[in-house]
Design a protein around this motif. Structure first.
Motif, mmCIF file in Angstrom:
data_model
loop_
_atom_site.group_PDB
_atom_site.id
_atom_site.type_symbol
_atom_site.label_atom_id
_atom_site.label_comp_id
_atom_site.label_asym_id
_atom_site.label_seq_id
_atom_site.Cartn_x
_atom_site.Cartn_y
_atom_site.Cartn_z
ATOM 1 N N TRP A 216 0.815 -1.215 0.000
ATOM 2 C CA TRP A 216 0.000 0.000 0.000
ATOM 3 C C TRP A 216 0.848 1.265 0.000
ATOM 4 O O TRP A 216 0.458 2.292 -0.547
ATOM 5 N N VAL A 217 2.019 1.190 0.648
ATOM 6 C CA VAL A 217 2.796 2.417 0.885
ATOM 7 C C VAL A 217 4.148 2.428 0.179
ATOM 8 O O VAL A 217 4.794 3.477 0.116
ATOM 9 N N LEU A 218 4.593 1.285 -0.317
ATOM 10 C CA LEU A 218 5.915 1.209 -0.909
ATOM 11 C C LEU A 218 5.847 0.896 -2.397
ATOM 12 O O LEU A 218 4.964 0.167 -2.845
ATOM 13 N N LYS A 219 6.798 1.423 -3.141
ATOM 14 C CA LYS A 219 6.994 1.021 -4.529
ATOM 15 C C LYS A 219 7.603 -0.380 -4.560
ATOM 16 O O LYS A 219 8.196 -0.847 -3.581
ATOM 17 N N TRP A 220 7.484 -1.027 -5.721
ATOM 18 C CA TRP A 220 7.892 -2.424 -5.784
ATOM 19 C C TRP A 220 9.379 -2.620 -5.510
ATOM 20 O O TRP A 220 9.793 -3.635 -4.944
ATOM 21 N N ARG A 221 10.212 -1.621 -5.875
ATOM 22 C CA ARG A 221 11.654 -1.762 -5.627
ATOM 23 C C ARG A 221 11.945 -1.777 -4.131
ATOM 24 O O ARG A 221 12.743 -2.589 -3.646
ATOM 25 N N TRP A 222 11.316 -0.870 -3.379
ATOM 26 C CA TRP A 222 11.519 -0.839 -1.930
ATOM 27 C C TRP A 222 10.868 -2.047 -1.265
ATOM 28 O O TRP A 222 11.332 -2.535 -0.232
ATOM 29 N N LEU A 223 9.809 -2.555 -1.881
ATOM 30 C CA LEU A 223 9.191 -3.767 -1.365
ATOM 31 C C LEU A 223 10.148 -4.953 -1.491
ATOM 32 O O LEU A 223 10.233 -5.805 -0.591
ATOM 33 N N ALA A 224 10.880 -4.996 -2.591
ATOM 34 C CA ALA A 224 11.877 -6.050 -2.773
ATOM 35 C C ALA A 224 13.002 -5.930 -1.752
ATOM 36 O O ALA A 224 13.486 -6.935 -1.203
ATOM 37 N N VAL A 225 13.424 -4.688 -1.478
ATOM 38 C CA VAL A 225 14.467 -4.470 -0.465
ATOM 39 C C VAL A 225 13.967 -4.913 0.904
ATOM 40 O O VAL A 225 14.696 -5.569 1.669
ATOM 41 N N LEU A 226 12.711 -4.582 1.219
ATOM 42 C CA LEU A 226 12.132 -4.990 2.493
ATOM 43 C C LEU A 226 12.087 -6.512 2.610
ATOM 44 O O LEU A 226 12.241 -7.068 3.703
ATOM 45 N N GLY A 227 11.885 -7.185 1.480
ATOM 46 C CA GLY A 227 11.852 -8.638 1.496
ATOM 47 C C GLY A 227 13.179 -9.279 1.869
ATOM 48 O O GLY A 227 13.220 -10.472 2.199
#
Length: 357
Positions: free
Chosen positions: A56-67
């Protein structure tokens, strides 16, 4: 680069889905093995829910980093964990096995050693004639196949469309609601696993899925040819801009049956096949057998994902979901006829049960 990343991630997930349940089953004592084994699926659905929320709050690139964060913690924490005592005993490392038992259980009380010589047997095709091998093989593979044939992936794929037809303004909310249902009922299953038992939860879960997939099929049967039906064959087609009140009401039938299905799946057929896979195989074939079970699960998931749309074109959407209901009926019958209860038993006692000892 993206394809390479997905390939490596898939490889890592495949290894984790194989090793994690087996490791947990071998380090847990019988009274809590169901709880801890179910936590594998619980952590999976929690991770999915957190990914939905982060999306909801992150772009997919930052979502990948969070993963990258959870596996990094896993890498660090596993450095502090011992090898399983059963594995150490097969390597004739009795002192290290005793130290591992002391670390994990606080004592060696209640420990039952694997049969002498089991570590040297290995796996040979000729062993499939032995009931202690072929019976758990059939059960493990069948559980993994039935898990996917229940239609869970098909339901999950079309969740957002169903919520849209029920006039949800934010379709992303559908994913979060589905994730919350999964987490809540998987947690409930984990808490009652060692009291209710595996067979009872599998049977109840299957019955719930029979009714919910039948209702799902009834929804598609009732809406076919309707003025606002966007779910005739292509469920991902755009939703009508001005649905009638009748179609909205039927969409709520789909929402209710979908939520019921997900709850039923999370209570039994979500976590228990993975738990039983880690419990039922004897030590000397566990590596090969669990690998075959995991391969069966992912292959069936791929097959259902790839062919479900074609199946809906042939059988119509209602026929496809009624077929899933039929598989759920078979899963209940298979559970009652073939799956043994493993709660409260050591892994050695489970092996002895299949061998008739």
């Amino acid at each position: 680069m993206l394809l390479g990343g997905r390939l490596l991630t898939g490889l890592a997930c495949g290894i984790a889905s194989l090793v994690a349940p087996v490791y947990i089953s071998e380090i847990a004592y019988p009274e809590v093995r169901g709880l801890l084994g179910s936590c594998v699926q619980l952590m999976v659905v929690i991770g999915i829910l957190l990914a939905y929320l982060a999306g909801w709050v992150l772009k997919w690139r930052w979502l990948a980093v969070l993963g990258c964060v959870p596996p990094s913690f896993m890498l660090l924490l596993m450095c502090c964990m011992p090898e399983t005592p059963r594995y150490l005993l097969t390597q004739h490392k009795r002192q290290e096995a005793a130290a591992a038992m002391q670390f994990l259980w606080g004592s060696e009380q209640g420990w039952e050693e694997p049969p002498v010589g089991a570590e040297h047997e290995g796996f040979h095709l000729a062993q499939l004639r032995r009931p202690g091998v072929y019976k758990p093989f059939i059960i493990g593979i069948s559980l993994m196949a039935f898990q996917q044939l229940s239609g869970i992936n098909a339901v999950m794929f079309y969740a957002e469309t169903i919520f849209e037809e029920a006039k949800f303004k934010d379709s992303s909310l559908a994913s979060v609601i589905v994730g919350i249902i999964q987490v809540l009922f998987t947690a409930v299953a984990a808490l009652v696993m060692d009291r209710a038992g595996r067979r009872l939860l599998l049977a109840l879960s299957g019955v719930v899925m029979v009714f919910s997939t039948s209702a799902f099929g009834a929804y598609f049967k009732l809406t076919q040819g309707g003025p606002s039906n966007s779910s005739h064959v292509d469920l991902l087609a755009p939703v009508s801009m001005e649905p009638t009140s009748g179609s909205v009401g039927l969409a709520w039938l789909a929402v209710g049956s979908m939520c019921l299905f997900i709850a039923g799946f999370a209570m039994g057929w979500g976590p228990i096949p993975w738990l039983l896979m880690s419990e039922i195989f004897p030590l000397h074939v566990k590596g090969v057998a669990t690998g075959v079970c995991v391969l069966t699960n992912w292959f069936m998931a791929f097959l259902v994902t790839k062919e479900f749309s074609s199946l809906m074109e042939v059988l119509r959407p209602y026929g496809a979901f009624w077929l899933a209901a039929a598989f759920c009926i078979f899963s209940v019958l298979f559970t009652l006829a073939c799956v043994p209860e493993t709660k409260g038993k050591t892994l050695e006692q489970i092996t002895a049960h299949f061998e008739g000892r």
